[in-house]
Design a protein around this motif. Sequence first.
Motif, short mmCIF file in Angstrom:
data_model
loop_
_atom_site.label_atom_id
_atom_site.label_comp_id
_atom_site.label_asym_id
_atom_site.label_seq_id
_atom_site.Cartn_x
_atom_site.Cartn_y
_atom_site.Cartn_z
N ARG A 67 0.82 -1.22 0.00
CA ARG A 67 0.00 0.00 0.00
C ARG A 67 0.85 1.26 0.00
O ARG A 67 0.46 2.28 -0.57
CB ARG A 67 -0.92 0.02 1.22
N PHE A 68 2.00 1.20 0.66
CA PHE A 68 2.88 2.37 0.77
C PHE A 68 4.11 2.16 -0.10
O PHE A 68 4.59 1.04 -0.28
CB PHE A 68 3.34 2.55 2.22
N THR A 69 4.62 3.28 -0.62
CA THR A 69 5.85 3.23 -1.42
C THR A 69 6.76 4.37 -0.99
O THR A 69 6.34 5.54 -0.99
CB THR A 69 5.55 3.36 -2.92
N ILE A 70 7.98 4.03 -0.64
CA ILE A 70 8.97 5.04 -0.28
C ILE A 70 9.87 5.29 -1.48
O ILE A 70 10.19 4.37 -2.24
CB ILE A 70 9.80 4.59 0.95
N SER A 71 10.26 6.53 -1.64
CA SER A 71 11.16 6.88 -2.74
C SER A 71 11.99 8.09 -2.32
O SER A 71 11.65 8.78 -1.36
CB SER A 71 10.39 7.17 -4.03
N ARG A 72 13.07 8.31 -3.05
CA ARG A 72 13.91 9.45 -2.72
C ARG A 72 14.34 10.14 -4.00
O ARG A 72 14.52 9.50 -5.04
CB ARG A 72 15.12 9.02 -1.90
N ASP A 73 14.48 11.45 -3.90
CA ASP A 73 14.99 12.26 -4.99
C ASP A 73 16.15 13.06 -4.43
O ASP A 73 15.96 14.12 -3.82
CB ASP A 73 13.88 13.18 -5.52
N ASN A 74 17.34 12.52 -4.61
CA ASN A 74 18.51 13.17 -4.02
C ASN A 74 18.74 14.56 -4.61
O ASN A 74 19.25 15.45 -3.92
CB ASN A 74 19.74 12.30 -4.21
N TYR A 80 9.99 10.70 -0.15
CA TYR A 80 8.54 10.66 -0.22
C TYR A 80 8.01 9.36 0.37
O TYR A 80 8.69 8.34 0.38
CB TYR A 80 8.06 10.77 -1.67
N LEU A 81 6.78 9.43 0.83
CA LEU A 81 6.06 8.22 1.21
C LEU A 81 4.68 8.31 0.58
O LEU A 81 3.85 9.12 1.01
CB LEU A 81 5.96 8.08 2.72
N GLN A 82 4.47 7.54 -0.47
CA GLN A 82 3.17 7.48 -1.11
C GLN A 82 2.32 6.46 -0.36
O GLN A 82 2.72 5.29 -0.23
CB GLN A 82 3.31 7.07 -2.58
N MET A 83 1.19 6.90 0.11
CA MET A 83 0.33 6.03 0.92
C MET A 83 -1.00 5.87 0.20
O MET A 83 -1.73 6.85 0.03
CB MET A 83 0.13 6.63 2.31
N ASN A 84 -1.29 4.67 -0.21
CA ASN A 84 -2.55 4.36 -0.89
C ASN A 84 -3.39 3.42 -0.04
O ASN A 84 -2.89 2.80 0.90
CB ASN A 84 -2.26 3.71 -2.24
N SER A 85 -4.65 3.33 -0.38
CA SER A 85 -5.57 2.42 0.31
C SER A 85 -5.47 2.61 1.82
O SER A 85 -5.36 1.64 2.58
CB SER A 85 -5.27 0.96 -0.06
N LEU A 86 -5.52 3.84 2.23
CA LEU A 86 -5.34 4.14 3.64
C LEU A 86 -6.48 3.57 4.48
O LEU A 86 -7.64 3.49 4.04
CB LEU A 86 -5.24 5.65 3.85
N LYS A 87 -6.11 3.18 5.69
CA LYS A 87 -7.06 2.59 6.64
C LYS A 87 -7.07 3.43 7.91
O LYS A 87 -6.08 4.11 8.22
CB LYS A 87 -6.61 1.17 6.98
#
Length: 120
Positions: A67-74, A80-87
Amino acid sequence: QVHLVESGGGLVQSGGSLRLSCVASGFTLDYYAIGWFRQAPGKEREGVSCISYRDGSTNYADSVKGRFTISRDNAKNTVYLQMNSLKPEDTAVYYCNAHLGSPFSPYDYWGQGTQVTVSS
């Protein structure tokens, strides 16, 4: 002055999405491992996700996997933390952490947190 500033939190309905950002100032994130943590009322802080500096490998808590995806832009010194289908159980204050080197390294920084509230 070293700072980590989170943003992007808010109130969202169950099933919705949010994208958290963590911007660093006063230092570059390039060689830091970055983690997102959260703390719900009355509970201990828990790790949500992390991303390495070396190869960009990621890890997720079982509760957010898929559900969550972490990514970085140096280039933007941002994670970033993309959070989908939040509960509703995702409701918490979310913090980012930047850590350099060994577990006991003094180069360990925390942001002030951003509130995420998921309504049912």
